[in-house]
Design an enzyme around this catalytic site. Structure first.
Site, PDB file in Angstrom:
ATOM      1  CG  HIS A  21      -2.082  -1.011   1.025  1.00 40.00           C
ATOM      2  ND1 HIS A  21      -2.900  -1.405   2.064  1.00 40.00           N
ATOM      3  CD2 HIS A  21      -2.498  -1.714  -0.061  1.00 40.00           C
ATOM      4  CE1 HIS A  21      -3.774  -2.309   1.621  1.00 40.00           C
ATOM      5  NE2 HIS A  21      -3.541  -2.515   0.334  1.00 40.00           N
ATOM      6  CB  CYS A  58       5.432  17.555  -9.977  1.00 38.46           C
ATOM      7  SG  CYS A  58       6.555  16.630 -11.045  1.00 38.46           S
ATOM      8  CB  CYS A  86       4.513  17.754 -14.890  1.00 34.92           C
ATOM      9  SG  CYS A  86       3.569  17.098 -13.513  1.00 34.92           S
TER      10      CYS A  86
HETATM   11  C1  BJW Z   1      -3.644  -6.252  16.671  1.00 38.54           C
HETATM   12  C2  BJW Z   1      -3.199  -5.534  17.719  1.00 38.54           C
HETATM   13  C3  BJW Z   1      -2.006  -5.971  18.295  1.00 38.54           C
HETATM   14  C4  BJW Z   1      -4.981  -4.596  17.136  1.00 38.54           C
HETATM   15  N1  BJW Z   1      -1.426  -7.027  17.788  1.00 38.54           N
HETATM   16  N2  BJW Z   1      -3.118  -7.297  16.112  1.00 38.54           N
HETATM   17  C5  BJW Z   1     -12.590  -7.518  -3.819  1.00 38.54           C
HETATM   18  C6  BJW Z   1     -13.665  -7.663  -2.982  1.00 38.54           C
HETATM   19  C7  BJW Z   1     -14.235  -6.578  -2.329  1.00 38.54           C
HETATM   20  C8  BJW Z   1     -13.718  -5.300  -2.498  1.00 38.54           C
HETATM   21  C9  BJW Z   1     -12.649  -5.146  -3.347  1.00 38.54           C
HETATM   22  C10 BJW Z   1     -12.099  -6.236  -3.996  1.00 38.54           C
HETATM   23  N3  BJW Z   1     -11.038  -5.793  -4.741  1.00 38.54           N
HETATM   24  C11 BJW Z   1     -10.915  -4.458  -4.579  1.00 38.54           C
HETATM   25  C12 BJW Z   1     -11.882  -4.024  -3.731  1.00 38.54           C
HETATM   26  C13 BJW Z   1     -12.075  -2.602  -3.295  1.00 38.54           C
HETATM   27  C14 BJW Z   1     -11.152  -2.206  -2.145  1.00 38.54           C
HETATM   28  C15 BJW Z   1     -11.486  -3.058  -0.933  1.00 38.54           C
HETATM   29  O1  BJW Z   1     -10.829  -4.004  -0.596  1.00 38.54           O
HETATM   30  N4  BJW Z   1     -12.530  -2.678  -0.205  1.00 38.54           N
HETATM   31  C16 BJW Z   1     -12.956  -3.424   0.993  1.00 38.54           C
HETATM   32  C17 BJW Z   1     -12.852  -2.513   2.206  1.00 38.54           C
HETATM   33  C18 BJW Z   1     -14.351  -3.942   0.758  1.00 38.54           C
HETATM   34  N5  BJW Z   1      -9.769  -2.326  -2.513  1.00 38.54           N
HETATM   35  C19 BJW Z   1      -9.134  -1.382  -3.203  1.00 38.54           C
HETATM   36  O2  BJW Z   1      -9.708  -0.367  -3.570  1.00 38.54           O
HETATM   37  C20 BJW Z   1      -7.659  -1.605  -3.511  1.00 38.54           C
HETATM   38  N6  BJW Z   1      -7.420  -1.388  -4.886  1.00 38.54           N
HETATM   39  C21 BJW Z   1      -7.737  -2.283  -5.840  1.00 38.54           C
HETATM   40  O3  BJW Z   1      -8.183  -3.369  -5.565  1.00 38.54           O
HETATM   41  O4  BJW Z   1      -7.472  -1.867  -7.139  1.00 38.54           O
HETATM   42  C22 BJW Z   1      -8.059  -2.600  -8.208  1.00 38.54           C
HETATM   43  C23 BJW Z   1      -9.485  -2.127  -8.355  1.00 38.54           C
HETATM   44  C24 BJW Z   1      -9.743  -0.793  -8.539  1.00 38.54           C
HETATM   45  C25 BJW Z   1     -11.059  -0.356  -8.645  1.00 38.54           C
HETATM   46  C26 BJW Z   1     -12.113  -1.264  -8.548  1.00 38.54           C
HETATM   47  C27 BJW Z   1     -11.832  -2.621  -8.345  1.00 38.54           C
HETATM   48  C28 BJW Z   1     -10.492  -3.042  -8.261  1.00 38.54           C
HETATM   49  C29 BJW Z   1      -6.798  -0.582  -2.771  1.00 38.54           C
HETATM   50  C30 BJW Z   1      -6.911  -0.711  -1.297  1.00 38.54           C
HETATM   51  C31 BJW Z   1      -6.109   0.407  -0.632  1.00 38.54           C
HETATM   52  C32 BJW Z   1      -6.259   0.433   0.884  1.00 38.54           C
HETATM   53  N7  BJW Z   1      -5.714   1.631   1.395  1.00 38.54           N
HETATM   54  C33 BJW Z   1      -5.626   1.823   2.826  1.00 38.54           C
HETATM   55  C34 BJW Z   1      -5.075   3.236   3.097  1.00 38.54           C
HETATM   56  C35 BJW Z   1      -3.587   3.292   2.747  1.00 38.54           C
HETATM   57  C36 BJW Z   1      -3.009   4.650   2.899  1.00 38.54           C
HETATM   58  C37 BJW Z   1      -3.051   5.161   4.315  1.00 38.54           C
HETATM   59  O5  BJW Z   1      -2.595   4.511   5.259  1.00 38.54           O
HETATM   60  O6  BJW Z   1      -3.541   6.264   4.462  1.00 38.54           O
HETATM   61  O7  BJW Z   1      -4.775   0.834   3.397  1.00 38.54           O
HETATM   62  S1  BJW Z   1      -7.164   1.553   3.680  1.00 38.54           S
HETATM   63  C38 BJW Z   1      -6.464   0.804   5.101  1.00 38.54           C
HETATM   64  O8  BJW Z   1      -6.890  -0.571   5.186  1.00 38.54           O
HETATM   65  C39 BJW Z   1      -4.949   0.761   4.826  1.00 38.54           C
HETATM   66  C40 BJW Z   1      -4.585  -0.594   5.350  1.00 38.54           C
HETATM   67  O9  BJW Z   1      -3.349  -1.013   4.779  1.00 38.54           O
HETATM   68  C41 BJW Z   1      -5.754  -1.428   4.953  1.00 38.54           C
HETATM   69  C42 BJW Z   1      -5.886  -2.707   5.758  1.00 38.54           C
HETATM   70  O10 BJW Z   1      -6.123  -2.432   7.093  1.00 38.54           O
HETATM   71  P1  BJW Z   1      -5.481  -3.358   8.232  1.00 38.54           P
HETATM   72  O11 BJW Z   1      -4.014  -3.251   8.184  1.00 38.54           O
HETATM   73  O12 BJW Z   1      -6.047  -4.709   8.151  1.00 38.54           O
HETATM   74  O13 BJW Z   1      -5.950  -2.582   9.553  1.00 38.54           O
HETATM   75  P2  BJW Z   1      -7.335  -2.716  10.366  1.00 38.54           P
HETATM   76  O14 BJW Z   1      -7.422  -1.512  11.217  1.00 38.54           O
HETATM   77  O15 BJW Z   1      -8.466  -3.026   9.477  1.00 38.54           O
HETATM   78  O16 BJW Z   1      -7.123  -4.005  11.277  1.00 38.54           O
HETATM   79  C43 BJW Z   1      -6.173  -4.006  12.348  1.00 38.54           C
HETATM   80  C44 BJW Z   1      -6.182  -5.393  12.970  1.00 38.54           C
HETATM   81  O17 BJW Z   1      -5.176  -5.426  13.959  1.00 38.54           O
HETATM   82  C45 BJW Z   1      -7.493  -5.769  13.661  1.00 38.54           C
HETATM   83  O18 BJW Z   1      -7.884  -7.078  13.234  1.00 38.54           O
HETATM   84  C46 BJW Z   1      -7.140  -5.796  15.152  1.00 38.54           C
HETATM   85  O19 BJW Z   1      -7.840  -6.795  15.889  1.00 38.54           O
HETATM   86  C47 BJW Z   1      -5.671  -6.098  15.098  1.00 38.54           C
HETATM   87  N8  BJW Z   1      -4.886  -5.629  16.234  1.00 38.54           N
HETATM   88  N9  BJW Z   1      -4.139  -4.490  17.968  1.00 38.54           N
HETATM   89  C48 BJW Z   1      -1.968  -7.675  16.719  1.00 38.54           C
HETATM   90  N10 BJW Z   1      -1.516  -5.312  19.371  1.00 38.54           N
HETATM   91 ZN    ZN Z   2       4.825  15.566 -12.306  1.00 34.68          ZN
END
Ligand code: BJW
Ligand code: ZN
Length: 255
Positions: free
Chosen positions: A129, A160, A163
């Protein structure tokens, strides 16, 4: 030591190749907020307003203000025992691929600290990401080191040098494609690994959430470390309910 931890230790020790998928939970004990759950970022802020290309086009000042705040917050955090144990393990084993959804740079910092004078490459993560600490041009796509951001108004935002378009943080927003080279490398590692260790992710965001399923589909095992059940728990061979900084060193450290 619990039975699950002992079984997981044996599987990880005996694996010829391993892939590790981490999410925000691994950095929670470093003080970096997670996204989902009670105190997560998406409880306080709307993802649609801050983490989509449409939000940036509509209000780049607001998006930059938020990312500048997060850069400052993360810069004050340090890798924890889980990042350190993973880095040591990957450096030592050489057959481990760390894939992270996190943009906080803490795996890379742990890798460099663990390597000392040596090459940290074997413990550097695939950051699917992107990175909070890199800029990208919203026009020509050129990547660059981060510049200081003055988000007082649109006219003070960084541009930039090539550009003239607005720079943006080099992170992957909802609806954007992941870097295809990085994703292909992560997918290749997951599709051939004997074990996929999944730490601190809700496994709700795709395509990252499908990586452990790739390991499972070809006969490898999935081990999950998370204090709560997740979308992946049912697919995991072993699910260890605990915090990363306490559990991960127990899984990976020798002795
Ligand atoms: C502990 C703890 C401790 C607490 N020890 N654990 C297929 C199906 C459905 C939807 C889609 C699909 N394909 C694509 C999509 C759409 C979308 C998506 O997935 N949406 C879902 C939400 C439904 N995906 C996208 O848009 C992606 N792009 C893509 O697929 O492009 C192709 C495409 C384009 C257009 C249409 C279709 C396809 C891109 C996704 C980008 C995500 N970006 C973010 C922000 C990044 C920048 C930033 O940081 O600002 O990434 S969102 C956010 O979520 C961030 C994270 O990396 C990501 C995942 O979150 P994560 O790491 O799992 O965190 P949490 O908070 O959810 O969970 C934390 C966990 O830790 C919990 O379980 C706690 O219990 C645990 N925890 N303390 C261990 N001490
Ligand atoms: Zn540029």
């Amino acid at each position: 030591m619990s039975d699950d931890i002992a079984r997981a230790r044996a599987l990880l020790r005996d694996a010829a190749t391993a892939v590790v998928l981490t999410g925000a939970g691994i950095s929670a004990e470093s003080g970096v907020p997670t996204f989902r759950g009670g105190s997560g970022l998406w409880g306080q802020f709307r993802a649609e307003d801050l983490a989509t290309p449409e939000a940036f086009a509509r209000d780049p000042r607001r998006v930059w203000e938020w990312y500048a705040w997060r850069r400052t917050l993360v810069a004050e955090c340090a890798p924890n025992a889980a990042h350190r144990a993973l880095a040591e393990w990957a450096l030592h084993r050489g057959t481990v691929t760390i894939v992270t959804q996190n943009v906080d740079g803490l795996h890379a910092r742990a890798a460099r600290e663990a390597a000392g004078e040596d090459d940290p490459a074997r413990a550097l993560p695939l950051e699917v990401h992107g990175s909070l600490f890199r800029d990208k041009c919203s026009g020509c796509g050129t990547r660059s080191d981060p510049v200081p951001v003055d988000a007082t108004s649109v006219s003070t935002l960084p541009r930039c040098p090539r550009c003239g378009a607005l720079l943006r943080p080099d992170v992957v927003w909802f609806g954007e494609m992941l870097d295809q080279h990085v994703l292909a490398a992560a997918d290749g590692a997951a599709a051939t690994a004997d074990v996929c260790l999944v730490i601190g992710t809700s496994a709700l965001v795709y395509p990252a959430a499908s990586l452990p399923l790739r390991t499972r589909a070809h006969g490898g095992v999935v081990i999950e470390v998370n204090p709560e059940a997740t979308a992946l728990t049912r697919a995991a061979e072993i699910s260890i309910r605990g915090a990363a900084a306490a559990v991960v060193p127990q899984l990976l450290n020798e002795g």
